[in-house]
Design a protein around this motif. Structure first.
Motif, PDB file in Angstrom:
ATOM      1  N   ILE A   1       0.419  17.517  -4.694  1.00 48.22           N
ATOM      2  CA  ILE A   1       1.142  18.705  -5.111  1.00 48.22           C
ATOM      3  C   ILE A   1       2.573  18.324  -5.468  1.00 48.22           C
ATOM      4  N   THR A   2       2.852  18.389  -6.755  1.00 48.79           N
ATOM      5  CA  THR A   2       4.212  18.170  -7.258  1.00 48.79           C
ATOM      6  C   THR A   2       4.870  19.536  -7.420  1.00 48.79           C
ATOM      7  N   GLY A   3       6.109  19.541  -7.851  1.00 53.44           N
ATOM      8  CA  GLY A   3       6.783  20.806  -8.115  1.00 53.44           C
ATOM      9  C   GLY A   3       6.062  21.615  -9.182  1.00 53.44           C
ATOM     10  N   ALA A   4       5.605  20.934 -10.236  1.00 51.52           N
ATOM     11  CA  ALA A   4       4.883  21.620 -11.315  1.00 51.52           C
ATOM     12  C   ALA A   4       3.576  22.207 -10.795  1.00 51.52           C
ATOM     13  N   ALA A   5       2.871  21.468  -9.968  1.00 54.63           N
ATOM     14  CA  ALA A   5       1.610  21.955  -9.406  1.00 54.63           C
ATOM     15  C   ALA A   5       1.849  23.174  -8.530  1.00 54.63           C
ATOM     16  N   ALA A   6       2.879  23.122  -7.699  1.00 52.51           N
ATOM     17  CA  ALA A   6       3.192  24.246  -6.819  1.00 52.51           C
ATOM     18  C   ALA A   6       3.491  25.499  -7.643  1.00 52.51           C
ATOM     19  N   LYS A   7       4.256  25.349  -8.713  1.00 50.67           N
ATOM     20  CA  LYS A   7       4.587  26.480  -9.572  1.00 50.67           C
ATOM     21  C   LYS A   7       3.319  27.077 -10.183  1.00 50.67           C
TER      22      LYS A   7
ATOM     23  N   ASP B   1      -8.584  22.794 -10.701  1.00 46.22           N
ATOM     24  CA  ASP B   1      -9.095  23.965 -11.412  1.00 46.22           C
ATOM     25  C   ASP B   1      -8.007  25.022 -11.591  1.00 46.22           C
ATOM     26  N   CYS B   2      -7.252  25.252 -10.538  1.00 43.00           N
ATOM     27  CA  CYS B   2      -6.173  26.236 -10.585  1.00 43.00           C
ATOM     28  C   CYS B   2      -5.118  25.816 -11.601  1.00 43.00           C
ATOM     29  N   ARG B   3      -4.710  24.565 -11.546  1.00 38.43           N
ATOM     30  CA  ARG B   3      -3.688  24.074 -12.478  1.00 38.43           C
ATOM     31  C   ARG B   3      -4.161  24.177 -13.914  1.00 38.43           C
ATOM     32  N   ARG B   4      -5.393  23.827 -14.167  1.00 38.45           N
ATOM     33  CA  ARG B   4      -5.921  23.907 -15.535  1.00 38.45           C
ATOM     34  C   ARG B   4      -5.964  25.348 -16.025  1.00 38.45           C
ATOM     35  N   SER B   5      -6.233  26.285 -15.122  1.00 35.78           N
ATOM     36  CA  SER B   5      -6.256  27.693 -15.514  1.00 35.78           C
ATOM     37  C   SER B   5      -4.878  28.167 -15.969  1.00 35.78           C
ATOM     38  N   GLU B   6      -3.854  27.472 -15.534  1.00 32.56           N
ATOM     39  CA  GLU B   6      -2.480  27.801 -15.909  1.00 32.56           C
ATOM     40  C   GLU B   6      -1.980  26.941 -17.067  1.00 32.56           C
ATOM     41  N   GLY B   7      -2.897  26.217 -17.711  1.00 29.87           N
ATOM     42  CA  GLY B   7      -2.541  25.464 -18.906  1.00 29.87           C
ATOM     43  C   GLY B   7      -2.144  24.019 -18.695  1.00 29.87           C
TER      44      GLY B   7
END
Length: 77
Positions: free
Chosen positions: A59-65, A44-50
């Motif tokens: 958790i990858t680097g992109a997910a962490a960012k 949900d958090c990742r999707r909120s960031e596009g």
């Protein structure tokens, strides 16, 4: 946080859960267990960031960012 995945446990998972909670994506209990609710909160958090992610199971680097960006957006200025 990078490298965490479904079924991991410990303080690093608790840190992730705290970040998600403060970013507005509560994973349920902050218990240090990366279970289904934490994975859902990550997604949900990742999707909120596009993100076009289809899973919050790791958790990858992109997910962490994306998670940290969502957190920073919520910090009072």
């Amino acid at each position: 946080m990078v490298g965490l995945k479904l079924n991991d446990t410990g303080e690093r998972v608790k840190y992730l859960q705290e970040l998600l909670t403060f970013a507005g994506f509560p994973p349920g209990a902050i218990d240090g267990v990366y279970g289904a609710r934490t994975a859902d909160a990550v997604l949900d958090c990742r999707r909120s960031e596009g993100s076009n992610a289809t899973s919050g199971n790791s958790i990858t680097g992109a997910a962490a960012k994306q998670i940290l960006t969502a957190f920073v957006r919520r910090v009072p200025r």
